[in-house]
Design a protein around this motif. Structure first.
Motif, short mmCIF file in Angstrom:
data_model
loop_
_atom_site.label_atom_id
_atom_site.label_comp_id
_atom_site.label_asym_id
_atom_site.label_seq_id
_atom_site.Cartn_x
_atom_site.Cartn_y
_atom_site.Cartn_z
N THR A 185 6.13 13.64 4.73
CA THR A 185 6.67 12.32 4.38
C THR A 185 5.54 11.38 4.00
OG1 THR A 185 6.59 11.53 6.67
CG2 THR A 185 8.64 12.57 5.94
N THR A 186 5.88 10.38 3.23
CA THR A 186 4.95 9.30 2.94
C THR A 186 5.79 8.04 2.78
OG1 THR A 186 3.11 8.57 1.57
CG2 THR A 186 4.95 9.66 0.43
N GLY A 187 5.24 7.00 2.19
CA GLY A 187 6.01 5.78 2.04
C GLY A 187 5.15 4.63 1.57
N VAL A 188 5.61 3.43 1.81
CA VAL A 188 4.85 2.23 1.47
C VAL A 188 4.77 1.34 2.71
CG1 VAL A 188 5.34 2.19 -1.00
CG2 VAL A 188 6.96 1.13 0.58
N THR A 189 3.67 0.62 2.80
CA THR A 189 3.47 -0.34 3.89
C THR A 189 3.16 -1.70 3.30
OG1 THR A 189 2.55 1.42 5.30
CG2 THR A 189 2.18 -0.86 5.98
N LEU A 190 3.86 -2.72 3.75
CA LEU A 190 3.54 -4.10 3.41
C LEU A 190 2.67 -4.65 4.54
CD1 LEU A 190 4.16 -6.28 1.25
CD2 LEU A 190 6.00 -7.08 2.76
N MET A 191 1.51 -5.17 4.18
CA MET A 191 0.53 -5.52 5.21
C MET A 191 -0.20 -6.81 4.84
SD MET A 191 -2.51 -2.87 4.10
CE MET A 191 -3.78 -3.91 4.81
N TYR A 192 -0.72 -7.47 5.88
CA TYR A 192 -1.62 -8.59 5.67
C TYR A 192 -3.00 -8.05 5.33
CZ TYR A 192 1.69 -12.09 7.32
OH TYR A 192 2.77 -12.92 7.44
N MET A 193 -3.70 -8.76 4.47
CA MET A 193 -5.02 -8.30 4.05
C MET A 193 -6.11 -8.97 4.86
SD MET A 193 -4.55 -8.13 -0.10
CE MET A 193 -6.00 -7.09 -0.29
N ALA A 239 -6.51 6.58 -3.28
CA ALA A 239 -5.60 7.59 -3.84
C ALA A 239 -4.62 8.12 -2.80
CB ALA A 239 -6.41 8.74 -4.43
N PRO A 240 -3.84 7.23 -2.18
CA PRO A 240 -2.95 7.68 -1.10
C PRO A 240 -1.82 8.60 -1.56
CG PRO A 240 -2.50 5.40 -1.67
CD PRO A 240 -3.73 5.78 -2.40
N ILE A 241 -1.30 8.40 -2.76
CA ILE A 241 -0.19 9.23 -3.22
C ILE A 241 -0.66 10.66 -3.45
CG2 ILE A 241 1.60 9.52 -4.97
CD1 ILE A 241 1.47 6.52 -5.50
N HIS A 249 0.85 -1.20 0.00
CA HIS A 249 0.00 0.00 0.00
C HIS A 249 0.88 1.25 0.00
CE1 HIS A 249 -3.62 2.34 0.59
NE2 HIS A 249 -2.98 3.03 1.51
N ALA A 250 0.51 2.22 -0.85
CA ALA A 250 1.37 3.39 -1.07
C ALA A 250 1.12 4.52 -0.06
CB ALA A 250 1.19 3.91 -2.49
N SER A 251 1.19 4.18 1.23
CA SER A 251 1.18 5.19 2.29
C SER A 251 1.76 4.57 3.54
CB SER A 251 -0.24 5.71 2.56
OG SER A 251 -0.97 4.81 3.37
N GLU A 260 6.14 11.68 -9.98
CA GLU A 260 7.47 11.37 -9.45
C GLU A 260 7.39 10.47 -8.23
OE1 GLU A 260 9.59 15.58 -10.81
OE2 GLU A 260 8.54 15.43 -8.89
N LEU A 261 6.46 10.77 -7.34
CA LEU A 261 6.31 9.99 -6.11
C LEU A 261 5.81 8.58 -6.42
CD1 LEU A 261 6.84 10.54 -3.13
CD2 LEU A 261 4.47 11.30 -2.90
N HIS A 262 4.94 8.47 -7.39
CA HIS A 262 4.42 7.17 -7.82
C HIS A 262 5.56 6.22 -8.18
CE1 HIS A 262 3.35 4.43 -11.12
NE2 HIS A 262 2.15 4.34 -10.58
N ASP A 263 6.48 6.69 -9.01
CA ASP A 263 7.59 5.83 -9.45
C ASP A 263 8.50 5.46 -8.28
OD1 ASP A 263 6.50 6.10 -11.95
OD2 ASP A 263 8.05 7.44 -12.71
N GLU A 264 8.75 6.43 -7.40
CA GLU A 264 9.61 6.17 -6.25
C GLU A 264 8.98 5.15 -5.31
OE1 GLU A 264 11.83 8.55 -2.58
OE2 GLU A 264 10.74 9.68 -4.12
N LEU A 265 7.68 5.29 -5.06
CA LEU A 265 7.01 4.38 -4.13
C LEU A 265 6.84 2.99 -4.72
CD1 LEU A 265 4.27 6.68 -2.54
CD2 LEU A 265 6.52 6.06 -1.64
N SER A 266 6.68 2.90 -6.03
CA SER A 266 6.63 1.59 -6.67
C SER A 266 7.94 0.85 -6.46
CB SER A 266 6.34 1.76 -8.17
OG SER A 266 6.34 0.51 -8.82
N MET A 267 9.04 1.57 -6.59
CA MET A 267 10.36 0.96 -6.38
C MET A 267 10.56 0.58 -4.91
SD MET A 267 14.09 2.53 -7.42
CE MET A 267 13.52 2.71 -9.11
#
Length: 309
Positions: free
Chosen positions: A131-139, A119-121, A108-110, A163-170
């Motif tokens: 700041t923002t970021g990505v979270t790996l989570m259980y569903m 639409a978190p980004i 998830h992109a937040s 720009e943020l989309h590409d960075e957060l995908s990575m």
């Protein structure tokens, strides 16, 4: 470890690529159905499908998954150890979440629990987060409410959504690959979200881009960055939409009516906004490409005193 991957847009391509590059067995890719886009109504594949087909992966595109027992049976037959989801576009029903022995995880992109939703980004930029970021989570059945596995953050600064989309995908792809060995061994962390701190990021629509020059220049500058590259912030000029792709909030004060052009120069178009000034630096008129405002002004006249909106 046998994985089913579920994702649809460009954001979800890099995590799938990382799985393939790192030798994980992606037994099945599930993505949204093809859609007719643009004026020609040409059918276009979702980006995840395009990549999956190039890799020779099996692809399924169910119209719906809730109550779709044929699809559920196909997933059960695949017998995945894990389902990995990234921007698939629909909530997963309980009968699907219960199939893999290691569960279903989502990129998830937040930084959850902030900005759950579609639409978190965009929302993180529009609402002025630093700041923002990505979270790996259980569903689980709720909207982005599951236990968190890990997260990575980044500064927003003056980045656009593109720009943020590409960075957060990575970041999300790297976080997934780093975490998978621990998930496979069931030794990863698992942190419950604080629901009382949750905020939501509702879907963005084209009409959300209409600029209200009664708002502060800072709010409008963030809106313009947040809607770059889709759908684009815009105002109305001579009865037609003018898209706004880059702007700068100025400290300069003015008592001119909101939306009035108060100066035109090589720097751009200065417009009254919320009692101060907003400098429009990159614009786009219908049928034209996006260009620096200074370039547009070389062949077109915008007069001080005209009003946008």
């Amino acid at each position: 470890m046998k994985i089913i991957y579920m994702g649809t847009p460009e954001f979800a391509v890099l995590p799938l690529q990382k799985l393939c590059d790192n030798g994980y067995q992606v037994a099945l890719v599930v993505t949204q159905p093809d859609k007719a886009r643009d004026r020609g109504k040409k059918v276009q594949y979702p980006p995840v499908k395009e990549y999956a087909l190039k890799q020779g992966l099996e692809v399924l595109q169910p119209e719906r998954i809730k109550g779709n027992m044929e699809f559920i049976a196909q997933v059960k037959e695949t017998n995945p150890d894990l389902i990995v989801v990234a921007a698939y576009g629909k909530l997963l029903p309980t009968e699907l979440l219960q199939i893999p022995r290691l569960g279903c995880i989502n990129i998830h992109a937040s930084l959850l629990p902030k900005f759950r939703g579609a639409a978190p980004i965009q929302r993180s930029i529009i609402e002025g987060e630093e700041t923002t970021g990505v979270t790996l989570m259980y569903m689980e059945e709720g909207l982005d409410t599951g236990d968190m596995i890990a997260a990575r953050s980044t500064e927003i600064g003056k980045k656009t959504t593109a720009e943020l989309h590409d960075e957060l995908s990575m970041l999300g792809a790297d976080l997934l690959i780093t975490s998978l060995p621990y998930i496979e061994k069931k030794i990863n962390g698992r942190t419950k979200q604080d629901d009382s701190s949750a905020t939501y990021a509702p879907m963005i629509f084209k009409q959300d881009g209409l600029v209200d020059f009664g708002k502060s220049p800072e709010e409008l500058e963030r809106l313009i960055r947040g809607l770059n590259s889709w759908p684009g912030a815009y105002t109305i000029y001579h009865g037609e939409p003018m898209k706004l792709w880059q702007a700068e909030a100025l400290e300069e004060r003015t008592n001119m009516p909101y939306g009035m052009v108060i100066d035109v120069s090589d720097e751009g178009i200065k417009v009254a906004a919320g009692g101060r000034a907003l400098l429009l630096k990159r614009i786009q008129l219908p049928g034209k490409k996006a260009m620096e405002a200074s370039e547009y002004l070389k062949g077109n006249k915008i007069t001080i005193g005209e009003v946008f909106g």
